[in-house]
Every structure is written in structure tokens, then in C-alpha cells.
Write a protein that holds these residues in place. Structure first.
Motif, PDB file in Angstrom:
ATOM      1  N   ASN A 120       1.012  -0.842   0.347  1.00 47.50           N
ATOM      2  CA  ASN A 120      -0.478   0.415   0.044  1.00 47.50           C
ATOM      3  C   ASN A 120       1.218   0.703   0.421  1.00 47.50           C
ATOM      4  O   ASN A 120       0.383   2.033   0.884  1.00 47.50           O
ATOM      5  CB  ASN A 120      -0.720   0.183   1.314  1.00 47.50           C
ATOM      6  CG  ASN A 120      -2.861   0.188   1.118  1.00 47.50           C
ATOM      7  OD1 ASN A 120      -2.930   0.180  -0.119  1.00 47.50           O
ATOM      8  ND2 ASN A 120      -2.423   1.312   1.679  1.00 47.50           N
ATOM      9  N   TYR A 121       1.640   1.096  -0.806  1.00 50.07           N
ATOM     10  CA  TYR A 121       3.049   2.422  -1.037  1.00 50.07           C
ATOM     11  C   TYR A 121       3.207   2.869  -1.979  1.00 50.07           C
ATOM     12  O   TYR A 121       3.223   1.781  -3.290  1.00 50.07           O
ATOM     13  CB  TYR A 121       4.222   2.084   0.040  1.00 50.07           C
ATOM     14  CG  TYR A 121       4.676   0.459  -1.012  1.00 50.07           C
ATOM     15  CD1 TYR A 121       5.682   0.643  -1.816  1.00 50.07           C
ATOM     16  CD2 TYR A 121       4.153  -0.441  -0.274  1.00 50.07           C
ATOM     17  CE1 TYR A 121       6.718  -0.144  -2.294  1.00 50.07           C
ATOM     18  CE2 TYR A 121       4.870  -2.004  -0.660  1.00 50.07           C
ATOM     19  CZ  TYR A 121       6.158  -1.116  -1.977  1.00 50.07           C
ATOM     20  OH  TYR A 121       6.532  -2.849  -1.682  1.00 50.07           O
ATOM     21  N   ASN A 122       3.402   4.222  -2.582  1.00 50.66           N
ATOM     22  CA  ASN A 122       3.969   4.329  -3.653  1.00 50.66           C
ATOM     23  C   ASN A 122       2.819   3.496  -5.118  1.00 50.66           C
ATOM     24  O   ASN A 122       1.684   4.754  -4.312  1.00 50.66           O
ATOM     25  CB  ASN A 122       5.165   3.563  -4.656  1.00 50.66           C
ATOM     26  CG  ASN A 122       6.371   4.710  -3.382  1.00 50.66           C
ATOM     27  OD1 ASN A 122       5.939   5.104  -3.420  1.00 50.66           O
ATOM     28  ND2 ASN A 122       7.432   3.251  -3.922  1.00 50.66           N
ATOM     29  N   TYR A 125      -1.930   0.059  -3.601  1.00 47.15           N
ATOM     30  CA  TYR A 125      -2.969   0.362  -2.342  1.00 47.15           C
ATOM     31  C   TYR A 125      -3.762  -1.078  -2.731  1.00 47.15           C
ATOM     32  O   TYR A 125      -5.101  -0.417  -2.682  1.00 47.15           O
ATOM     33  CB  TYR A 125      -3.596   2.274  -3.050  1.00 47.15           C
ATOM     34  CG  TYR A 125      -3.944   2.280  -4.574  1.00 47.15           C
ATOM     35  CD1 TYR A 125      -3.128   2.887  -5.396  1.00 47.15           C
ATOM     36  CD2 TYR A 125      -5.502   1.797  -5.172  1.00 47.15           C
ATOM     37  CE1 TYR A 125      -3.631   2.830  -6.881  1.00 47.15           C
ATOM     38  CE2 TYR A 125      -5.592   1.860  -6.756  1.00 47.15           C
ATOM     39  CZ  TYR A 125      -4.710   2.633  -7.345  1.00 47.15           C
ATOM     40  OH  TYR A 125      -4.716   2.974  -9.063  1.00 47.15           O
TER      41      TYR A 125
END
Length: 641
Positions: A120-122, A125
Motif C-alpha cells: 500500500n505504497y507508491n 493500494y
């Protein structure tokens, strides 16, 4: 017989985002192709039934219903096929949605493994739609009308194959689920993925797969999303990668617009042999129990089917990659460091080496001069002794002298003819006798000379015998078998030749190059029998005991992995196709087995010397075998091939 091999496949279908019927149609086609090519296991990318890039469409109940219906269709279409399949789809359970890998075979769902770690980064999600599989307390779910095991801790047992499944990000975390699966017994790890492409990411991914397969001593099957996924913000290249114990065996082409099937035979027997030898392959912390689900796999008869994997005929020789110079230099440094420490410890003032003009003594001499260079001692402290005998030819004699001259060492010559003739007279040996006594007396006379001159000079006798000769017992007991430190004891003959060639091409002593090249071109011989009428070598080692490339091949796989004769024969036939006939391979395999067992008594009395590679025959280290062990079972199988 399958000899521990299992054929696996990484499939990359062309998907249409959110079109489940289209996707399972293409998946089914690839399953049929995999089955027709003998695959036992095929893996498809993460969320391949829906497409990975559905976004908020994952919240649509209709999509989830259609995904399950499409999976039902896929089960029906592939039910007649015997292989095991892994594909991805979203699975709704209670109030959560899980990114899941479904394992199925012959129309039956064997288990569903939810993704443990959700990025859930960059650009990721996944927490927006999915829940981590580790948060589920369910043990079974109803899927496609079947009661299905559901857990992050499922293993699938198929004979000798134990399969563990993880999904994409699971590989990228500090302790991947596959590490725990491997400790619990999984030897084939499958990762279904949808990893997008960025500059430099692919190289890192490959290193992750290499390292994970090495750390877990497992085969690793990786299948990632490709053409058809949305390119709104990111691009998927379609990666199919198959690795085994730190080496990538096969991989697909990236950035193609078509579907791909990447197949390879992985060697489960080899992996299990490594694990059993490595007693640290365990975990000290208690592991939560894994549920084991039994499944069947089709069995290939590899005596009739060519292996889908590259088998190098020269397993001891560094591969042709950018690091080959570094590898060769590292081998030399191991030999040099071993000898340097022994010289320092014994306070020796010199090194004494018998120089024959052959490969082994050449390599030992190259190691010795570089050792003295590193110690800051003059090369004249190395004494090279040429000892012409009844079989010495002008070619080898001249090469020995010229090599010693160009390397700048101290040269001595001691002709052994008169001493041997006196010895023959003393023991009553007929001068015309050409038996083993005639040959071994010369080898022992040469060893005595080396030992005594070492005493004269305060030196150390450097052994020249190599690993291949130790394996075959091709050495005179208490003759060339003996030294004060054997720098070549971890180097097989094929690698000796390679290293001498490497020094000839790239070494610092350019003046030695012509002599090194001619030594490489000289037939391998102990030169213990008189030369022929033309003054040429009459005694060629490989005509007597067999080709060293075959023996080194047998040695590597027999000692490191414990392969049986039938498997050695199978692999050698493929590795040496076009070079040796089947009957030739069988003949020298029998010779290798007979000599390896019968000559252990020589290896039990070896002098010290450095281990260089993964195969060593030191009785103090890697190979401890009774000298009177029977080879009957091995010979029986080899003779009946």
C-alpha cells in the motif's frame, strides 16, 4: 523413471481487464498447451482470472460472482488434464475480500492461499480492496460449490514434490512466507505475481528470486502479469522465471504482446540431497503446523523424454559470464592463500616442485610463484626439478625447462634412469618388464628426490596431483600421491586445463605464454613408459582410464548430490550429445564407479590441501568413506543400463 525431475511451467496469458470469460478461455488454452508439453505444474499470474488492474471494480459483487463462475468453467474445461494448476482471483469471505491463489487439479480445488502482505505504497493500494490473508481465521470456504481449504499455511504434497504458494509482495518482505514453507518441507515454491516494471526493478527481482531459491534450497516458479493489464499508470512486462538453488534456469521474454509458456525440468532429488547434507537447514523457533494436502502429478519417463534444462558438460568450470575473470582469480587466491599460510607456519625457506611439462605441475608452479610474489619473497626460492625418465619426451622436457626459465625460478635436473635401473636390479625386476612395478618405481623415485631436496633447502614439497586423479586413484601410492601440501587437490582436471588456459590468455607473465599454450596442447600422460619410435608420448592417460570431461561430470554429480548411475548416464547422454556415443558413456561410467570405490584407501591418506569448490575428497572434510565399501549395487545398475 523420472529421477527426481518434475516439469513446471510459468504461463503468461493475454488478459482483458474485468473480462473473466475471456481470461479463463485463454488460461484453459495455456493449460492444454502445458499438458501437451509434459508439464506437471503450471502457474498463472496474480488475479489472472479478473485481471490485476480492476481497481474499484473489485468492490462490484457482479465481478466477484463472474470470477467464481469463470473458475467453475475453468475447472470443467481442464478436468481431463492430469497437471496441477495455480491461478489467481479475488475471493469474498464474510466481510472481507482476499487476493487469492487457487490450486486445482482434475476439476478439483485442492486449496486456496490468500496473499499475506498487501503493498500500500507508491503505485500500490491493495489495502483499499483486500484484507491480508493472515487476518482470516477461516479454515475452509465454499468455492465453486466445493469445500476448499483456505489458509496462508497450506502445502501441497505430490509424491516427492512439496509445493508452497505465495503471492507477489510476499517475496519482497524481510521474511517471505516461502521461507517458512521451505522449513516446513516445501521444495517447490510458486509465486503468482503482478509486479509492474520500472527501470532497474527487473534486475532486483531476478536477484530476489535467485537468492530466495538459494536460501530455501528450493525450486522457485514465478509467473507475473503481462499484456492486457491496464497501462493507465504502470506497465506490466510478463515475467516467467524458473530458478533452482540460486540459479535461474529459464525465463520468458519481456514486453511481448503474445502469450507465453516457459517450461523447465527442475530437479527435486538434487534439492533434497542438498538439504539433507546441510544440517543447518532448520529453524530453532517452533513453527505453526501447515496443513498438507495430497495431490497427484503426471510422471514423465525421462529415459524417453529429453530434459528441458541445460546440463553443462563441464560443471566445475566457471560459466561464460561477466564474472569469469573474477572467478578464476578467486580460485587462484584460494590456492595461494592456503600455500602461503603453510609456508609461514612451517617457516620454510623454499618450495620444491617436480615439473614434468604437464598440466598439473604447470598449475602448481603458477600457484607457487604467485604465492611467493604475494609473500614478497623472490621467485628463486621456488625450486623446480625436472626428472627425466624412461618415458620423458623432448616436447615435455623442453616445455618444463622453458616454463621454469620464463617464470624466473631455480631450476634443477635429476635424471632418474640410473637410480631406477639400480632399483630394478635390487628387487630382481626384468629390465624388459613394463608392469605397474616398472611405472610406480619411477613415481616413487621422483617423490624421494623431491622430499630429500626439500630437506636440503629447508623447503616444502608442493603436490601437483589433482582432484580427478584422486577420484580415480590415478596416482602411485606414496609416490606422486604424497607431498607436504597439495595445492591442486581441490581442482579437477577440466578446471586445471581451464585455469592454465586463462593464465596463458590473461596472465602477467607474457613470456611464459608460448610454453603454456604448448602444454595445453600436449596429451595428458604420466610418461612412465618409453616413447614410441617417433619420440612421441606412448602412454595417453585418457585412453587408459577414460576422458576426464566424462569423469569430472560423474564426479561432480555423484559426490555433491549422490546421483545414482542411471541418472548420471541420463544426464551425461544429454550433456555430451554429439561428442560421445551412449556405449562410450556407459563404459567409462562403469570405470569411474569401480575405480572410485576401490581407490578410497589412497584418499584416506591424503596430505593437506585447500578445498576450492563444492566438491572435495579430503578424508578430514567433505568425503569420509570406508576404504572397503562395496560398489556392487552401483555397478549392477550401471552394467544393466
Amino acid at each position: 523413471m523420472n529421477f527426481g525431475f518434475v516439469r513446471i511451467a510459468a504461463a503468461t496469458p493475454v488478459v482483458q481487464v474485468a473480462d473473466c470469460q475471456h481470461n479463463v478461455s485463454h488460461i484453459a488454452t495455456l493449460v492444454r498447451q502445458a499438458a501437451s508439453q509434459g508439464a506437471a505444474i503450471v502457474a498463472f499470474p496474480e488475479l489472472s482470472i479478473t485481471g490485476y488492474t480492476c481497481g474499484d471494480l473489485f468492490t462490484q459483487p457482479f465481478l466477484l460472482q463472474q470470477a467464481e463462475a469463470a473458475l467453475t468453467q475453468l475447472l470443467e474445461e481442464t478436468a481431463p488434464l492430469p497437471l496441477l494448476c495455480i491461478a489467481g482471483l479475488p475471493v469474498a469471505l464474510d466481510n472481507r475480500l482476499y487476493n487469492t491463489a487457487v490450486v486445482f487439479s482434475r476439476g478439483q480445488i485442492l486449496g486456496a492461499v490468500p496473499k499475506s502482505y498487501l503493498p500500500n505504497y507508491n503505485e500500490f493500494y491493495e489495502n483499499r480492496w483486500f484484507a491480508p490473508g493472515t487476518e482470516s481465521h477461516a479454515e475452509r470456504i465454499s468455492l465453486c460449490g466445493q469445500e476448499t481449504p483456505f489458509s496462508t499455511r497450506l502445502l501441497f504434497e505430490c509424491g516427492d514434490v512439496c509445493l508452497g504458494v505465495e503471492i507477489c509482495e510476499d517475496l519482497w518482505v524481510p521474511v517471505p512466507p516461502s521461507s517458512m514453507q521451505a522449513l516446513a518441507g516445501a521444495n517447490l515454491l510458486v509465486n503468482i505475481s503482478a509486479s509492474n516494471e520500472m527501470v532497474g526493478k527487473h534486475a532486483y527481482l531476478r536477484s530476489l528470486i535467485e537468492q530466495q531459491s538459494a536460501r530455501t534450497m528450493a525450486a522457485y516458479l514465478y509467473s507475473s502479469a503481462g499484456c492486457g493489464e491496464s497501462t493507465t499508470d504502470i506497465v506490466f512486462a510478463g515475467n516467467g522465471i524458473i530458478a533452482e538453488n540460486g540459479a535461474i534456469l529459464r525465463e520468458s521474454e519481456r514486453f511481448t504482446f503474445g502469450e507465453q509458456l516457459t517450461l523447465c525440468d527442475v530437479d527435486i532429488e538434487r534439492l533434497m540431497a542438498l538439504r539433507r547434507k546441510t544440517n543447518t537447514f532448520t529453524s530453532e523457533s517452533p513453527q505453526k503446523e501447515y496443513r498438507r494436502i495430497r495431490a497427484g502429478l503426471p510422471v514423465q519417463d525421462y529415459t524417453r523424454t529429453p530434459l528441458l534444462r541445460e546440463i553443462s558438460p563441464y560443471p566445475f568450470i566457471p560459466g561464460k559470464d561477466a564474472h569469469i575473470d573474477e572467478r578464476c582469480e578467486e580460485i587462484f587466491n584460494i590456492q595461494i592463500s592456503g600455500l602461503a599460510q603453510r609456508i609461514r607456519h612451517t617457516n620454510c625457506r623454499s618450495a620444491v616442485i617436480g615439473i614434468s611439462g604437464g598440466l598439473d605441475s604447470t598449475l602448481a608452479l603458477l600457484v607457487a610463484v604467485r604465492t611467493f610474489d604475494k609473500l614478497g619473497l623472490p621467485r628463486t626460492c621456488v625450486t623446480g626439478i625436472t626428472m627425466p625418465g624412461f618415458g620423458t619426451t623432448g616436447r615435455t622436457y623442453n616445455n618444463a625447462l622453458r616454463l621454469m626459465e620464463t617464470l624466473g625460478i631455480t631450476i634443477r635436473e635429476v635424471n632418474i634412469r640410473a637410480a631406477c635401473e639400480q632399483h630394478f636390479s635390487d628387487i630382481g625386476l626384468d629390465p624388459g618388464d613394463r608392469s605397474v612395478t616398472y611405472e610406480n618405481a619411477q613415481a616413487r623415485e621422483r617423490t624421494q628426490i623431491l622430499m630429500d631436496i626439500a630437506n636440503q633447502t629447508g623447503g616444502l614439497v608442493i603436490g601437483t596431483g589433482d582432484l580427478s586423479e584422486l577420484a580415480l586413484g590415478w596416482a602411485t601410492y606414496n609416490g606422486d600421491h604424497m607431498s607436504m601440501y597439495g595445492v591442486n587437490c581441490g581442482i579437477p582436471k577440466t578446471l586445471v586445463r581451464h585455469l592454465v588456459g586463462w593464465v596463458a590468455a590473461k596472465g602477467p607473465d607474457e613470456a611464459a605464454r608460448p610454453w603454456l599454450l604448448d602444454i595445453l596442447d600436449t596429451p595428458i600422460s604420466p610418461e612412465l613408459l618409453p616413447a614410441d619410435g617417433n619420440g612421441q608420448i606412448a602412454q595417453c592417460t585418457e585412453e587408459l582410464v577414460g576422458p576426464y570431461d566424462l569423469h569430472d561430470f560423474f564426479l561432480y554429480y555423484f559426490v555433491r548430490f549422490g546421483f545414482r548411475p542411471a541418472k548420471l548416464y541420463l544426464m551425461a547422454r544429454q550433456a555430451f550429445a554429439g561428442k560421445y556415443e551412449d556405449r562410450t558413456i556407459k563404459r567409462w561410467l562403469i570405470t569411474f564407479l569401480r575405480r572410485f570405490f576401490s581407490q578410497q584407501f589412497k584418499r584416506s591418506a591424503l596430505p593437506d590441501g585447500p578445498k576450492v569448490g563444492s566438491v572435495s575428497l579430503s578424508p578430514r572434510g567433505d568425503w569420509r568413506m570406508p576404504s572397503d565399501a562395496s560398489c556392487t549395487m552401483w555397478l549392477h545398475e550401471a552394467e544393466n543400463l
